[in-house]
Design a protein around this motif. Sequence first.
Motif, short mmCIF file in Angstrom:
data_model
loop_
_atom_site.label_atom_id
_atom_site.label_comp_id
_atom_site.label_asym_id
_atom_site.label_seq_id
_atom_site.Cartn_x
_atom_site.Cartn_y
_atom_site.Cartn_z
N HIS A 174 0.83 -1.20 0.00
CA HIS A 174 0.00 0.00 0.00
C HIS A 174 0.87 1.26 0.00
N ALA A 228 -5.98 2.13 1.55
CA ALA A 228 -6.80 1.09 0.93
C ALA A 228 -7.23 1.53 -0.48
N CYS A 267 -8.36 -5.74 2.52
CA CYS A 267 -7.60 -4.65 1.89
C CYS A 267 -8.48 -3.86 0.92
N GLN A 288 -6.80 1.92 7.62
CA GLN A 288 -6.06 1.04 8.52
C GLN A 288 -5.73 1.83 9.78
N TYR A 294 -2.97 -5.53 7.37
CA TYR A 294 -1.96 -5.38 6.32
C TYR A 294 -0.68 -5.99 6.88
#
Length: 590
Positions: A225, A441, A465, A471, A527
């Motif tokens: 990410h 995301a 995700c 997050q 993650y």
Amino acid sequence: MPQRVQRALLLSAFAVHAVSASPSPVLAVPSQAWTSLNASVSGRLHIAAPAGLPCFTSYDNAWGLEASTPNAEQCQTVEAGLASSIDIIQTFGSYHNPTFSTCMARGDRCTLSASGPKGIVNSTCFQGTVPDYYVDAREVQDMQMSLEFAQKYMLPVTIKNTGHDYKGRSAGVNTFAIWTHNIAPEPEIDENFTPEGCPGVVGPAVAGSCPTVGPSGGWVAGGGHGIFAPVYGLGVDNAMQIKVVLPNGTFVTANRCQNQDLFFALRGGGGGTFGVVTETTAALHKDQEITYVFLQMSIPEVPRTIDEIFVTNAEKWADEGWGGLYAVSGNVTNSTARFLGFNTKLSVEEARASLKPVTDYLESFPSSKGTLIRQFKTLPSQWAAQNDPVLLSFLLPEAGVSLTRSSRLVPRSNFQGDEARKQLVDFLMSSNFRWSVVLGAPTNYSLPESDKPGGPGEASVTPACVSSALQILEPHSQRCSLALHYCAVLGSCRSSCHQPRSAQQQFSTISTQMDPLRAMTPDGGAYQNEADVYEPDPIGSFWGARTYARLLNIKKQLEPDNLLSCWNCVGWNPEDERHGCYLKVRGVGP
């Protein structure tokens, strides 16, 4: 302690050590075999040592304890590079998070502190989790020779690229390592890239590497990410082709047209598990101007209101394409709110409207209560965004600092409805007013049909995700408690941060603090590149049962002996000797 016996070889200053008996499997390999391997990799086989060794007067590794001659000049060089990401990744025995090069279970280390006393230490440098031998791979053949050697002698293998990892997966007790960092060719842009074995062009693509987070290493393997993921997708979505040396030494190409199971595994299945990646070709996006926002202010009250604003607007901001982070830190009497955002979709004026709930709140306090830093501007390019001084100020202090974190991907459903939002705010308020959110995301990225579940381009990241708005991180490292290197150069620490029990308590606290959010987000996940080291449900959090079953099957087909493994990786065994320096936390560990 047995003394080491050295047998010098006249090969590129490489020396083989031999002892009559040792628990390390690398020492069971005949010395002539090491000599042969060294020749096959053009003299690039080395005995590995922790980066801090020049600062210590004795050295304890797989061959035993012996005196070591410190080197003041080299020690000074090591100390000077402790806080520099670029310097840290240049040495095999150096790690971004130095705790994971130590043996936490025994309190053995060979680490230094950027803030501690300088110079030679009259103490022992311990090998910790730094592998015993490594090959400084410069070409595919080096990897092939190394993996074939490991298979022949059943050596546990560690793969290290930059060592930029929060869970220590590029280190391992008594292992043989392949160091890929120095395979870094100049990026090549192909405006009409056609993956091997595919019928047509997929568009412009670039193959290359990054100086501190290797896109051909753990970044893509863990999902990948970043600040542009909300619009352009994760690293796994942008990977067009990956070349890899398999555990048996075979060099193959994986993409959406061939070796599709391997392509699936390499994009989210975790690093250091399925082979050694040599090259990644990724989609290339047209450069453009970026709307940039930075807000920061001390909050002269309990931060519940700003928490409510952040939670209420989280889903909206995700839909508007914001990448970046926002955070609240401090305590009940002195908290600071920050928002750092990058947007490829909104103009500066649209960004002002988007963030008006935040700015209105911060401006509601008299100027005597706190200074509001407010920046709304246009950056000329993605390069300018990625090198923004504020962004770097958040990231660079982590270099060489031992910290840990716990995190959770929070699905959209948890932001829908007053009661759901109240539960999130209550959680944030219970976390001692210190938390941060990563806006990474792929909320504005639509998966093509080929990459949806069951398609040839499906990735192996957790579905959370895609379904999550953000997050949440709890970086409650209490740096002295977890930064074991702070105590390494002190005769005696006033705190107990060098004690395994203290570190164990800190890891346990950080992990369990996330449990209420785990319970609130049964459809969430984590993650894996920024996850809790002692995540209680790694399969469910990182992949999901269906995906993990497929990954495990691929792993067993590629390498049933599990020589390539790491902490929390597919098919791992927590009782494996290579994990022996981790702590036992929440029932997991040696």
